[in-house]
Design an enzyme around this catalytic site. Structure first.
Site, PDB file in Angstrom:
ATOM      1  CD  GLU A 131      -3.011  -2.771   7.607  1.00 36.82           C
ATOM      2  OE1 GLU A 131      -1.893  -2.939   7.120  1.00 36.82           O
ATOM      3  OE2 GLU A 131      -3.707  -1.771   7.371  1.00 36.82           O
TER       4      GLU A 131
ATOM      5  CD  GLU B 141      -2.552   5.314   7.131  1.00 34.81           C
ATOM      6  OE1 GLU B 141      -2.583   5.378   5.889  1.00 34.81           O
ATOM      7  OE2 GLU B 141      -1.599   4.806   7.759  1.00 34.81           O
TER       8      GLU B 141
ATOM      9  CG  HIS C  65      -5.502   1.676   5.622  1.00 31.68           C
ATOM     10  ND1 HIS C  65      -5.060   2.636   6.502  1.00 31.68           N
ATOM     11  CD2 HIS C  65      -4.465   0.822   5.441  1.00 31.68           C
ATOM     12  CE1 HIS C  65      -3.798   2.368   6.832  1.00 31.68           C
ATOM     13  NE2 HIS C  65      -3.421   1.274   6.203  1.00 31.68           N
TER      14      HIS C  65
ATOM     15  CG  ASN D 208      -1.675   1.211   1.485  1.00 34.04           C
ATOM     16  OD1 ASN D 208      -1.754   2.081   0.604  1.00 34.04           O
ATOM     17  ND2 ASN D 208      -2.282   1.324   2.662  1.00 34.04           N
TER      18      ASN D 208
ATOM     19  N   GLY E 205       3.232   1.986  10.716  1.00 34.22           N
ATOM     20  CA  GLY E 205       4.211   3.062  10.549  1.00 34.22           C
ATOM     21  C   GLY E 205       5.000   3.390  11.799  1.00 34.22           C
TER      22      GLY E 205
ATOM     23  CB  SER F   6       5.889  -2.146  11.786  1.00 38.31           C
ATOM     24  OG  SER F   6       5.550  -0.804  12.094  1.00 38.31           O
TER      25      SER F   6
ATOM     26  CE  LYS G  58       0.017   3.109   4.816  1.00 40.30           C
ATOM     27  NZ  LYS G  58       0.224   3.170   6.251  1.00 40.30           N
TER      28      LYS G  58
END
Ligand code: PGA
Length: 252
Positions: free
Chosen positions: A169, A101, A99, A13, A175, A214, A15
């Site tokens: 996730e 985010e 996701h 991904n 991240g 990660s 992003k």
């Protein structure tokens, strides 16, 4: 460790990263990926601006490209949005939905994610439905409750191994360089498998469940070796051809 029916899927991904200049990094990835396709499925979800050129580059290969998000409708007055049908039209084979985010930055609820997954199915592509607990929920030991509820409310009836991939996730691992213990991954993936099997029968036993958060070359082998981990959803490390390929090799 993926079940015996399906190949692991290593999905990248990107992003909101990547300009035209990144096409060369993707070309490098493609050239390195050649020998892996009999053991692993590979996917990159670039920003939509690069999707068509990546789709052209992968046209006669087993490398897939996909979207990172889509609208719940096929078309209409939705300025700035992209539909799953449009993504499929330019070569997407998958689309990520839900996701964390998107859930956090765009207030996407489980019911929106549910509608997006249905829209992806209608476009004939595969929905990668993301679930995962926040830092606060993790500390309060609410992971299993949160994930089960997200699955119940985000995964529409009719999920099969052909139209759906689940990505677990933990938000606090995305991240950050932090990852759950392999025991934690094993427990959460076991609960996801149980949920999918109870709701979708035989198909639920083979729907791929990815781990994301990660993942990098140095931890990929350990994570991918966990029961019911059928691949990885990779953010940062998917931007670098050699890192992504190293992760794919760990799965093959
Ligand atoms: P990360 O992102 O690999 O950079 O942690 C994973 C993701 O958000 O899918």
């Amino acid at each position: 460790m993926p079940n015996s029916y399906t190949k692991p899927l290593i999905a990248g991904n990107w992003k909101m990263n990547g300009l035209n200049a990144s096409v060369s990094e993707f070309r490098l990835m493609l050239s390195e990926a050649n020998k892996l396709f009999n053991k692993v499925d590979l996917l990159i979800c670039p920003p939509v601006t690069l999707l068509q050129s990546f789709a052209q580059l992968t046209k006669d290969t087993d490398f897939s490209v996909g979207g990172q998000d889509c609208h719940i409708n096929n078309s209409g007055a939705h300025t700035g949005d992209i539909s799953a049908e449009m993504l499929a039209d330019i070569g997407a084979k998958y689309c990520i939905v839900g996701h964390s985010e998107r859930r956090a930055d765009h207030h996407e609820t489980n019911s929106i994610v549910h509608a997006k997954a249905s829209a992806v199915w209608k476009s004939g592509t595969v929905a990668i439905i993301c679930v995962g607990e926040t830092d606060e929920e993790y500390i309060k030991r609410e992971t299993l409750k949160v994930v089960e509820n997200q699955l119940l409310e985000s995964v529409p009836l009719g999920a099969t191994s052909f139209n759906t991939v689940i990505a677990y996730e933990p938000v606090w691992a995305i991240g950050t360089g932090k990852t759950p213990t392999t025991d934690d991954v094993k427990n959460v993936h076991a609960v996801i498998r149980k949920h999918m099997t109870e709701r979708f029968g035989e198909e639920g036993t083979i729907i791929r469940i990815l781990y994301g958060g990660s993942v990098k070359p140095s931890n990929a082998q350990e994570i991918l070796g966990v029961a019911n981990v059928d691949g990885a959803l990779v953010g940062g490390a998917s931007l670098k051809a050699f890192d992504f390929i190293a992760i794919a090799k760990a799965a093959s």
